[in-house]
Design a protein around this motif. Structure first.
Motif, PDB file in Angstrom:
ATOM      1  N   TYR A   1       1.650   9.251  -5.705  1.00 25.94           N
ATOM      2  CA  TYR A   1       1.934  10.619  -5.268  1.00 25.94           C
ATOM      3  C   TYR A   1       3.041  11.243  -6.108  1.00 25.94           C
ATOM      4  N   ASN A   2       4.087  10.451  -6.396  1.00 28.94           N
ATOM      5  CA  ASN A   2       5.190  10.966  -7.205  1.00 28.94           C
ATOM      6  C   ASN A   2       4.726  11.269  -8.624  1.00 28.94           C
ATOM      7  N   LEU A   3       3.844  10.429  -9.168  1.00 28.55           N
ATOM      8  CA  LEU A   3       3.292  10.694 -10.498  1.00 28.55           C
ATOM      9  C   LEU A   3       2.458  11.971 -10.489  1.00 28.55           C
ATOM     10  N   TRP A   4       1.737  12.198  -9.398  1.00 31.33           N
ATOM     11  CA  TRP A   4       0.944  13.424  -9.293  1.00 31.33           C
ATOM     12  C   TRP A   4       1.850  14.654  -9.238  1.00 31.33           C
TER      13      TRP A   4
ATOM     14  N   MET B   1       0.828  -1.208   0.000  1.00 34.30           N
ATOM     15  CA  MET B   1       0.000   0.000   0.000  1.00 34.30           C
ATOM     16  C   MET B   1       0.863   1.259   0.000  1.00 34.30           C
ATOM     17  N   LEU B   2       1.943   1.230   0.775  1.00 36.97           N
ATOM     18  CA  LEU B   2       2.842   2.375   0.820  1.00 36.97           C
ATOM     19  C   LEU B   2       3.532   2.583  -0.512  1.00 36.97           C
ATOM     20  N   LEU B   3       3.894   1.474  -1.174  1.00 39.11           N
ATOM     21  CA  LEU B   3       4.509   1.569  -2.494  1.00 39.11           C
ATOM     22  C   LEU B   3       3.531   2.186  -3.490  1.00 39.11           C
ATOM     23  N   GLY B   4       2.261   1.755  -3.412  1.00 33.68           N
ATOM     24  CA  GLY B   4       1.248   2.328  -4.299  1.00 33.68           C
ATOM     25  C   GLY B   4       1.075   3.815  -4.058  1.00 33.68           C
TER      26      GLY B   4
ATOM     27  N   SER C   1      -5.764  20.660 -17.256  1.00 32.11           N
ATOM     28  CA  SER C   1      -6.114  19.474 -16.480  1.00 32.11           C
ATOM     29  C   SER C   1      -4.861  18.749 -15.986  1.00 32.11           C
ATOM     30  N   THR C   2      -4.657  18.771 -14.678  1.00 31.58           N
ATOM     31  CA  THR C   2      -3.533  18.025 -14.110  1.00 31.58           C
ATOM     32  C   THR C   2      -3.795  16.529 -14.176  1.00 31.58           C
ATOM     33  N   GLY C   3      -5.052  16.144 -13.953  1.00 37.47           N
ATOM     34  CA  GLY C   3      -5.403  14.726 -13.943  1.00 37.47           C
ATOM     35  C   GLY C   3      -5.076  14.031 -15.248  1.00 37.47           C
ATOM     36  N   ARG C   4      -5.367  14.675 -16.359  1.00 37.29           N
ATOM     37  CA  ARG C   4      -5.083  14.073 -17.661  1.00 37.29           C
ATOM     38  C   ARG C   4      -3.576  13.911 -17.877  1.00 37.29           C
ATOM     39  N   VAL C   5      -2.826  14.895 -17.426  1.00 36.94           N
ATOM     40  CA  VAL C   5      -1.371  14.814 -17.577  1.00 36.94           C
ATOM     41  C   VAL C   5      -0.821  13.695 -16.698  1.00 36.94           C
ATOM     42  N   VAL C   6      -1.361  13.556 -15.492  1.00 35.88           N
ATOM     43  CA  VAL C   6      -0.929  12.478 -14.607  1.00 35.88           C
ATOM     44  C   VAL C   6      -1.238  11.122 -15.237  1.00 35.88           C
ATOM     45  N   ALA C   7      -2.431  10.992 -15.821  1.00 35.84           N
ATOM     46  CA  ALA C   7      -2.808   9.738 -16.480  1.00 35.84           C
ATOM     47  C   ALA C   7      -1.882   9.444 -17.654  1.00 35.84           C
TER      48      ALA C   7
ATOM     49  N   ALA D   1       0.757   6.362 -18.135  1.00 37.50           N
ATOM     50  CA  ALA D   1       0.738   5.513 -19.324  1.00 37.50           C
ATOM     51  C   ALA D   1       2.119   5.422 -19.969  1.00 37.50           C
ATOM     52  N   VAL D   2       2.816   6.558 -20.030  1.00 37.67           N
ATOM     53  CA  VAL D   2       4.160   6.569 -20.602  1.00 37.67           C
ATOM     54  C   VAL D   2       5.107   5.737 -19.743  1.00 37.67           C
ATOM     55  N   ALA D   3       5.006   5.880 -18.420  1.00 38.00           N
ATOM     56  CA  ALA D   3       5.874   5.122 -17.508  1.00 38.00           C
ATOM     57  C   ALA D   3       5.640   3.622 -17.650  1.00 38.00           C
TER      58      ALA D   3
END
Length: 204
Positions: free
Chosen positions: A159-162, A151-154, A176-182, A186-188
């Protein structure tokens, strides 16, 4: 770009972990040049090294005792090298992929935002240590990662992706920050899949 006093830097770091876009904008608007951006990344590498050195003192059993003597000079050098390589690769990907999706950020804007993200990411080093902790042999306990570690890893990854997505979104002017995070996730995942295939092919 002038260097900040320690108190002001800590305030920006704390705020950046909560409102990353606002602080990323301040860093971009400061217009750090190439040398100053490298210094920011160097600061992030130094923060990581400091955290791991402290962990070696406070929890010498970390990572199966590998941290008992700290990272050592070669370990610190490898950590710093990885930080700079990661900065260059992520900045390039963030710029070109962002531009492909209509982003308006200049190379210097994106590079400044990614350099600042390296500082935010370095601040999460203690969380990495907590993730590794279940692998440490404790008296009367079996080693191995538990549900809490997963859970901590998740949390750490999300959080780091955000944080990264927020910095990239601000640099490119995406609303939109959410779309960029998504898209970042996806790229990662795609890069991870490619690397997995390449490693498997190399072993074969």
């Amino acid at each position: 770009m002038d260097f900040l006093p320690l108190k002001m830097f800590l305030e920006k770091l704390t705020l950046g972990l909560v409102r990353p876009r606002a602080v990323a904008r301040a860093v971009i608007d400061a217009r750090p040049d190439g040398r100053e951006r490298l210094l920011i990344v160097g600061l992030a590498a130094a923060m990581q090294g400091m955290f791991w050195a402290l962990i070696g003192v406070i929890a010498p059993g970390a990572m199966g005792g590998a941290m008992a003597g700290g990272l050592g000079p070669m370990g610190q050098l490898a950590l710093a090298s990885l930080a700079f390589v990661n900065y260059v690769l992520v900045a390039m990907l963030a710029y070109f992929i962002g531009r492909a999706f209509g982003g308006a950020g200049k190379p210097s804007d994106v590079a400044a935002a990614i350099a600042w993200h390296s500082v935010l990411s370095a601040a999460l080093t203690p969380v990495q240590a907590m993730i590794f902790r279940p692998a440490l042999p404790a008296a009367g306990a079996e080693s191995g990662a538990g549900g809490g570690s997963v859970m901590l890893l998740g949390f750490y990854i999300g959080y780091n992706l955000w944080l990264l997505g927020s910095c990239v979104a601000e640099a490119h002017g995406f609303r939109s920050t959410g779309r960029v995070v998504a898209a970042t996730a996806a790229v990662a995942i795609s890069i991870g899949a490619v690397l997995t295939v390449l490693v498997a092919a190399g072993r074969g």
